[in-house]
Design a protein around this motif. Structure first.
Motif, PDB file in Angstrom:
ATOM      1  N   ASP A 693       0.810  -1.216   0.000  1.00 57.55           N
ATOM      2  CA  ASP A 693       0.000   0.000   0.000  1.00 57.55           C
ATOM      3  C   ASP A 693       0.849   1.275   0.000  1.00 57.55           C
ATOM      4  OD1 ASP A 693       1.051  -0.192   2.501  1.00 57.55           O
ATOM      5  OD2 ASP A 693      -0.837   0.134   3.569  1.00 57.55           O
ATOM      6  N   LYS A 694       2.161   1.123  -0.173  1.00 59.09           N
ATOM      7  CA  LYS A 694       3.098   2.257  -0.251  1.00 59.09           C
ATOM      8  C   LYS A 694       2.972   3.163   0.967  1.00 59.09           C
ATOM      9  CE  LYS A 694       3.274   2.267  -5.295  1.00 59.09           C
ATOM     10  NZ  LYS A 694       3.138   3.073  -6.534  1.00 59.09           N
ATOM     11  N   SER A 695       2.948   2.546   2.134  1.00 59.24           N
ATOM     12  CA  SER A 695       2.785   3.315   3.368  1.00 59.24           C
ATOM     13  C   SER A 695       4.049   3.357   4.213  1.00 59.24           C
ATOM     14  CB  SER A 695       1.650   2.722   4.206  1.00 59.24           C
ATOM     15  OG  SER A 695       1.969   1.386   4.597  1.00 59.24           O
ATOM     16  N   LEU A 696       5.127   2.735   3.742  1.00 59.59           N
ATOM     17  CA  LEU A 696       6.390   2.741   4.485  1.00 59.59           C
ATOM     18  C   LEU A 696       7.465   3.369   3.602  1.00 59.59           C
ATOM     19  CD1 LEU A 696       8.095   1.941   6.952  1.00 59.59           C
ATOM     20  CD2 LEU A 696       8.495  -0.272   5.843  1.00 59.59           C
ATOM     21  N   TYR A 697       8.183   4.333   4.180  1.00 55.74           N
ATOM     22  CA  TYR A 697       9.203   5.061   3.432  1.00 55.74           C
ATOM     23  C   TYR A 697      10.522   4.981   4.179  1.00 55.74           C
ATOM     24  CZ  TYR A 697       4.836   6.872   1.650  1.00 55.74           C
ATOM     25  OH  TYR A 697       3.583   6.962   1.139  1.00 55.74           O
ATOM     26  N   THR A 728       2.877   5.513   7.479  1.00 56.19           N
ATOM     27  CA  THR A 728       1.578   6.167   7.546  1.00 56.19           C
ATOM     28  C   THR A 728       0.508   5.136   7.901  1.00 56.19           C
ATOM     29  OG1 THR A 728       1.120   5.858   5.195  1.00 56.19           O
ATOM     30  CG2 THR A 728       2.281   7.871   5.838  1.00 56.19           C
ATOM     31  N   PHE A 729      -0.560   5.599   8.546  1.00 55.28           N
ATOM     32  CA  PHE A 729      -1.665   4.733   8.904  1.00 55.28           C
ATOM     33  C   PHE A 729      -2.916   5.600   9.069  1.00 55.28           C
ATOM     34  CE2 PHE A 729       0.876   5.819  12.544  1.00 55.28           C
ATOM     35  CZ  PHE A 729      -0.036   6.217  13.523  1.00 55.28           C
ATOM     36  N   TRP A 730      -4.044   4.974   9.442  1.00 55.74           N
ATOM     37  CA  TRP A 730      -5.324   5.680   9.550  1.00 55.74           C
ATOM     38  C   TRP A 730      -5.636   6.420   8.246  1.00 55.74           C
ATOM     39  CZ3 TRP A 730      -4.345   8.194  15.003  1.00 55.74           C
ATOM     40  CH2 TRP A 730      -4.324   7.189  15.961  1.00 55.74           C
ATOM     41  N   ASN A 731      -5.577   5.656   7.163  1.00 60.65           N
ATOM     42  CA  ASN A 731      -5.882   6.199   5.846  1.00 60.65           C
ATOM     43  C   ASN A 731      -4.979   7.389   5.519  1.00 60.65           C
ATOM     44  OD1 ASN A 731      -7.259   6.124   3.414  1.00 60.65           O
ATOM     45  ND2 ASN A 731      -8.862   7.536   4.126  1.00 60.65           N
ATOM     46  N   LYS A 732      -3.718   7.298   5.950  1.00 60.95           N
ATOM     47  CA  LYS A 732      -2.666   8.288   5.698  1.00 60.95           C
ATOM     48  C   LYS A 732      -2.902   9.618   6.414  1.00 60.95           C
ATOM     49  CE  LYS A 732      -1.330   6.349   1.213  1.00 60.95           C
ATOM     50  NZ  LYS A 732      -0.080   5.765   1.682  1.00 60.95           N
TER      51      LYS A 732
END
Length: 799
Positions: A693-697, A728-732
């Motif tokens: 989900d491309k949420s880790l950078y 990122t979490f909680w819908n970014k």
């Protein structure tokens, strides 16, 4: 010379070149109300419907494709579920197709603006590092500058192309602060509000000729109608902890765009220094003074940024902006222990010192802008008024104690120093923009600036019998400066060619008045500052040629003619005789396929201002003062690549090799000395986007410096490796970040001065290895729920 100076001098150069191998397809996407729509997905297809490339429209609804074949094409635009297609285009030359109309029939419940990788964009006079919605968003702005291509931070100083003459702007407005206060401002400001960092390598004539190259921090505007905000928290652990909390607030209406940002920082900084100075007598080393110092600074800072854009009507816009910082009750404690040894190592004396500093700093910069559009062809008149107030109060108590032995050049005493500096800056500028044709735009303007600085000092408790020190008991120094400027620029585009030409003229009048002296220090001078940026693109190749001339006037704090103690045998003194410094810069860039770049650069400077330490062998005193170098030559080559290697890995890699040559006057012998070296810089910035989900950078940064020079000092090589993660979490809407800077703690510096009868080694150990933890949460209307991201401009029609 009459102060009512108005410049009226310009040489206009016009070149027309028609050769081209590229073809441009331009267009506009609008809605039913004829308003342009931003962020529309636009595809370029072949006549048979095969995908070729894609893009999105800008804020004015404009899109553009560059192709290399005379074939049939088709454009497809889609936005929030609606799609429109163009007719088949038979391309034979550059073309601007009819506007594509997106119907307003359907709206999504919400559209999330997702994260993306940083993007580096090359222009003729600058490069733009877009960081909005990237993994750098949780950092502070100072941390982002450390990771910006083309920018270096060494010893808390900004460098571009190896030059420390760098000015910082926010939204095109110069930040009128001393270097240490700029650091405080940027470390307390969240990067989540930053859209991009523009590194201006060839400053246009529109900008003041003051300083060197420019960094313009572009703050983003709210894309979403209504209100939204965020809270953030950033904790850093070095030897001592540091903490920043803050909040951002945005509101966007039909004609109002407003943002307010506040942050509070509690910083505790620790550093250690080892100074080893060999003093001479009759040409031979006689004594070695070894000083161990530990410096602890504690400060609490409040930073407030306010921005307001108000559209009065279709032709008039007013903007207000304010940047303020308050640092009350800051403290600094410098504990020093100095051993005095013979050349054979025998201890003859030992000194202990405690330098306690208390300071209060306040700064507020305020701007008012008015833009009036004269017609629908892009002509406009703009006026900017600026006022800055700066107040720095310092109270210093220095205790010197002789622990063992005795020396003629020291004494036991308690020194007390009170100082205050108040600076008022006012400027006003009017600019006129006139399109001369479809290819050329002319800009001209006038500017006036007045600066008033008032510095005072009171000292007591020093020993008059110590040679080499003549402190000011009490003094008041007033400094006034007026600058009158005018400029004219011509920006032209012909197919693959772009040319920016400019000439700026500035007349400066200064007066320095010390109340305990009968002499006035006055100076008046008129200077011209040309600049040029020429670019040519062909297929995948781009060429840039740049030239500009700049001036660096003395900083107000460096010209105060006061002398005061730093430690038992170390003093600082101002230099009211500092001259303005000038630099001529030329640069040639070659870029292949937008990702690979080679730069050749050369700079010649005269009277460059540097802070130097000089030892007095007769009195065993170290004196710190800002002086003018005789000349400085700086030239070299950069090779870099900025490329998206995979769909999850973006790389910026730079190798820079340059020659730095400084010529300066040795104050003890009045002879000209030379310090020169070849230096190599290696830099690698890696940006990773991970998880499905491309949420880790993840960011991995490595910097290496071979030995380099600064004035009369030579610095050993050093390197740094840093890693940061962001999830990122909680819908970014929320994110946490974790990072480690200078993992192996190899970023400390060692400098030497070794020429004639000057011999000093300084080992500086700062808090380079840092553990950083951050949290950010967005609230309010953070999603795009309608087609509100529109901007109706006459310039859009012109394009």
């Amino acid at each position: 010379m009459n102060r009512n100076f108005i410049t009226a001098f310009f040489i206009c150069l016009f070149i027309s070149i028609t050769y081209s191998q590229e073809y441009k397809i331009k267009g506009l996407v609008i809605d039913n109300d004829q308003k342009p729509i931003a962020l529309v997905n636009v595809l370029l297809l072949s006549g048979g419907g095969d995908f070729i490339k894609g893009t999105t429209t800008d804020e004015e609804g404009i899109y553009e494709f560059v192709v290399f074949k005379k074939e049939k094409y088709k454009i497809v635009a889609s936005y929030i579920g609606n799609t429109v297609e163009s007719e088949i285009i038979q391309l034979s030359t550059d073309i601007e197709i009819n506007p594509l109309i997106i119907q307003n029939a359907q709206e999504l419940d919400e559209v999330v603006v997702t994260q993306k990788k940083p993007v580096l964009k090359q222009l003729a006079d600058r490069h733009i590092f877009n960081i909005e919605n990237t993994s750098l968003s949780d950092s502070d702005i100072w941390d982002v500058l450390k990771r910006t291509p083309g920018v270096m931070v060494m010893n808390n100083r900004l460098y571009i192309n190896g030059s420390p003459n760098v000015n910082v702007m926010i939204n095109g407005k110069l930040v009128n602060l001393p270097e240490e206060d700029i650091i405080n401002l940027l470390t307390g400001s969240s990067a989540s509000n930053v859209q991009s960092i523009e590194v201006i390598t060839s400053p246009p004539a529109k900008y003041s000729a003051e300083g060197g190259l420019l960094i313009d921090i572009k703050m983003k505007k709210n894309l979403v109608a209504g209100y939204n905000g965020a809270v953030f928290n950033r904790y850093t652990q070095g030897v001592l902890p540091k903490h920043t909390i803050g909040t951002d607030h945005f509101f966007k209406g039909k004609k109002i765009d407003f943002s307010a940002n506040y942050s509070f920082s509690h910083n505790r900084n620790w550093s250690r220094f080892t100074d080893i100075t060999s003093f001479f007598e009759n040409g031979q080393k006689s004594e070695v003074w070894t000083s161990e110092q530990k410096l602890i600074n504690k400060e609490k800072s409040h930073n407030i940024n306010l921005f307001l854009d108000l559209q009065l009507n279709d032709k008039n816009t007013i903007s207000l902006s304010s940047t303020s910082s308050l640092l009350p009750n800051g403290t600094g404690n410098n504990f020093a222990s100095t051993d005095i040894n013979t050349i054979n190592g025998d201890l003859t004396a030992q000194l202990n010192g405690h330098n306690e500093l208390k300071n209060d700093n306040y700064n507020s910069s305020n701007y008012l802008d008015w833009v009036h559009k004269l017609n629908d062809k892009g002509a406009e008149l703009s006026t900017n008024v600026h006022y800055t107030y700066y107040d720095s109060k310092r109270k210093q108590v220095l205790n010197n104690n002789i622990v063992q032995g005795f020396t003629d050049n020291t004494s036991e005493n308690t020194l007390r120093v009170w100082s205050d500096q108040i600076i008022n800056l006012f400027s006003a500028q009017t600019d006129l923009t006139l399109p001369l044709s479809k290819q050329s735009i002319m800009e001209t303007g006038l500017r006036v600036a007045t600066i008033n600085s008032q510095a005072s000092i009171t000292q007591s408790g020093f020993n008059d019998s110590v040679d080499g020190f003549n402190p000011t008991d009490s003094g008041l120094f007033k400094y006034d400066e007026q600058i009158y400027a005018g400029y004219l620029t011509l920006n032209s585009n012909w197919e693959d060619w772009k040319l920016n030409l400019g000439l700026r003229s500035e007349y400066t009048d200064t007066k320095g008045d010390l109340n305990i002296s009968t002499a006035l220090n006055t100076n008046s001078y008129l200077d011209f500052f040309p600049n040029m940026a020429l670019s040519y693109t062909s297929n995948k190749n781009a060429y840039y040629l740049k030239y500009f001339r700049r001036i660096t006037r003395p900083r107000y704090s460096t010209i105060n003619p006061f002398q005061f103690y730093l430690s038992a045998n170390s003093i600082y003194e101002g230099n009211p005789n500092l001259k303005p410094a000038y630099s001529d810069d030329i640069q040639f860039d070659y870029v292949y396929d937008r990702d690979y770049k080679v730069v050749l650069f050369a700079t010649k400077k005269s009277n460059e201002q540097v802070q130097q330490i000089t030892q007095d062998n007769a009195t065993n005193i170290l004196s710190t003062q800002v002086i003018n170098l005789e000349t400085n030559y700086f030239y070299g080559v950069d090779v870099s690549v900025s490329k998206e290697l995979t769909d999850y890995w973006y790389l910026y890699f730079l190798v820079s090799h340059y020659r730095d040559k400084d010529s300066f006057t040795d104050l003890s012998t009045n002879t000209i000395q030379e310090n020169s070296i070849w230096t190599t810089l290696i830099r690698a910035n890696n940006y990773f986007t991970l998880l499905k989900d491309k949420s880790l950078y993840a960011d991995i940064t490595f910097i290496y410096f071979s030995p380099y020079i600064y004035g009369n000092a030579t610095f050993d090589s050093n390197s740094k490796l840093g890693v940061s993660l962001r999830k990122t979490f909680w819908n970014k809407d929320a994110s946490i970040s974790l990072g480690v800077e200078d993992i192996f703690n190899t970023g400390n510096t060692i400098s030497t001065r070794d020429y004639l009868e000057q011999s000093t080694i300084v080992n500086t150990r700062s808090e380079n290895r840092l553990l950083v933890f951050g949290f950010r949460y967005k609230f309010g209307n953070t999603k795009i729920r309608d087609n509100s991201k529109r901007k109706s401009t006459d310039e859009g029609k012109r394009l």
